[in-house]
Write an enzyme that holds these catalytic residues in place. Structure first.
Site, PDB file in Angstrom:
ATOM      1  N   ASP A 270      -7.875  -4.964  -0.361  1.00  0.00           N
ATOM      2  CA  ASP A 270      -8.435  -5.660  -1.519  1.00  0.00           C
ATOM      3  C   ASP A 270      -8.271  -7.176  -1.434  1.00  0.00           C
ATOM      4  O   ASP A 270      -9.082  -7.914  -1.989  1.00  0.00           O
ATOM      5  CB  ASP A 270      -7.767  -5.161  -2.811  1.00  0.00           C
ATOM      6  CG  ASP A 270      -8.014  -3.691  -3.049  1.00  0.00           C
ATOM      7  OD1 ASP A 270      -9.189  -3.311  -3.118  1.00  0.00           O
ATOM      8  OD2 ASP A 270      -7.042  -2.928  -3.157  1.00  0.00           O
TER       9      ASP A 270
ATOM     10  N   HIS B 273       0.851  -1.186   0.000  1.00  0.00           N
ATOM     11  CA  HIS B 273       0.000   0.000   0.000  1.00  0.00           C
ATOM     12  C   HIS B 273       0.888   1.238   0.000  1.00  0.00           C
ATOM     13  O   HIS B 273       1.951   1.249   0.622  1.00  0.00           O
ATOM     14  CB  HIS B 273      -0.917   0.001   1.236  1.00  0.00           C
ATOM     15  CG  HIS B 273      -2.071   0.947   1.118  1.00  0.00           C
ATOM     16  ND1 HIS B 273      -1.953   2.286   1.380  1.00  0.00           N
ATOM     17  CD2 HIS B 273      -3.369   0.741   0.756  1.00  0.00           C
ATOM     18  CE1 HIS B 273      -3.123   2.871   1.186  1.00  0.00           C
ATOM     19  NE2 HIS B 273      -3.989   1.960   0.799  1.00  0.00           N
TER      20      HIS B 273
END
Length: 378
Positions: free
Chosen positions: A313, A262
């Site tokens: 996700d 991320h």
């Protein structure tokens, strides 16, 4: 005046002030209005969290009841919008349908020309309810099923699952989806939220800002990663392959594994903590923990091999699949949740506006470049 040159992708650049969402990427902290996401996921609901995002505080019991009543009452869509959905190609991308239909909604909104604070809040109620309705309506239309009218007695999460599947969800499914909506509700200045604020900063309307946000979310580097994760799981399953071996081969070919790493978090994405548990619990309850077990093996390998943590996700893919949600609805469902955060940011931007107009680091030909007549050009 000297100007600092921003890094590529504006990484690390502080672009605005906001009281909505705070992230500590080093410590793995995500909070809405200062309240930790772990507390909200354990104790709150999507409606309450949305109230918090919009109004800056947790509601009283009476305020929450009124908020839920208003949100449910906003599940009314102009007949022309439903006719439009029925006219679209059945194989159209759901994100394209959502983007286009949200733009259409502005033409049927009584507050379209009013960008006052109160009007923006009223439009936010309608958009939050109706984005969920658009996704559910079109999914049934494209499958040749009768549309399901909203049930005003259900929660936002419960009503969406009801309109999508035609049966009222069991408590466990409703709660799992409600938590998923909380986890995806806001995430500071991500690409789609920044796009919404840039549009709002021109004093354009809420619908334009949200249409732009949906366009940004549609990109595979933002909203489409969980769909890519599920495609990978399906490929491994179809091949009857060992998940670790399959992923090791992909990495050897320099292929990217979606759902890891991320831009902000240097430790585990706190949203992944909850989705991992939800994926496991839902799979166990359904008697089909296959997708969770495959995901767990892949996560362990990638974390050990690449030192990358799973992000929001990765486990949302198996969670949504276990809930019976089609893969191409994953990103639209992201929008079903994130509209709450987008709306909060648009309201905040309009309430204390300044046009967002950064500069570019020019890398073209040196000034003054000569103008060469066309007859002399080679």
């Amino acid at each position: 005046m000297s100007q600092a040159v921003a890094p590529r992708g504006l990484e690390g650049v502080v672009a605005t002030t906001s009281g909505i969402c705070w992230i500590d990427g080093d410590a793995g902290v995500l909070s809405y209005r200062g309240i930790d996401i772990h507390e909200l996921a354990a104790k709150s609901t999507f409606e309450e969290s949305t109230y918090l995002l919009w109004f800056g505080k947790l509601p009283t019991a009476a305020e929450l009841a009124d908020f839920k009543k208003t949100l449910a009452a906003s599940r009314i869509m102009d007949a022309s919008v439903l006719d439009f959905l029925k006219s679209l190609p059945k194989d159209a991308s759901v994100m394209e349908v959502l983007r286009t239909t949200v733009s259409l909604l502005s033409m049927t909104d009584a507050d379209d020309a009013d960008s006052s604070h109160d009007a923006n809040v009223r439009k936010s109620f309608r958009l939050t309810s109706q984005i969920a309705m658009i996704v559910a309506y079109f999914d049934r239309i494209r499958k040749g099923k009768d549309i399901v009218q909203p049930d005003l007695s259900l929660s936002h999460a419960g009503n969406f699952l009801y309109m999508l599947n035609g049966v009222k969800p069991i408590h466990e499914a409703e709660r799992a989806f409600d938590v998923a909506l909380i986890l995806h509700a806001d995430h500071e200045l991500n690409a789609s939220t920044f796009a919404a604020r840039v549009i709002a900063a021109t004093l354009s309307d809420v619908h334009s800002a949200i249409t732009g946000a949906i366009g940004a979310l549609k990109g595979p580097l933002h909203g489409g990663a969980n769909e890519a994760v599920m495609k990978l799981l399906y490929q491994i399953d179809a091949a009857g392959a060992d998940p670790v071996t399959y992923v090791r081969d992909l990495l050897a070919r320099k292929e990217k594994i979606s759902g890891f790493g991320h831009r902000v978090y240097k430790t585990e994405d706190p949203r992944a903590t909850h989705l991992r548990r939800m994926s496991k619990d839902l799979g166990t309850a359904a008697g089909n923990a296959k997708w969770y077990e495959m995901s767990e093996k892949i996560e362990g390998f990638v974390k050990g091999e690449k030192k990358l943590n799973a992000n929001v996700d990765f486990y949302s893919a198996s969670t949504y699949t276990t809930l019976g949600i089609d893969m191409d609805l994953f990103t639209p469902i992201f929008a079903v949740s994130r509209i709450s955060g987008w709306a909060a940011h648009v309201i905040e931007q309009h309430d204390n506006n300044r046009l967002i107009r950064p500069r570019a680091d020019y890398t073209g030909p040196a000034y003054p470049a000569p103008y060469i007549p066309v007859s002399a050009r080679s």
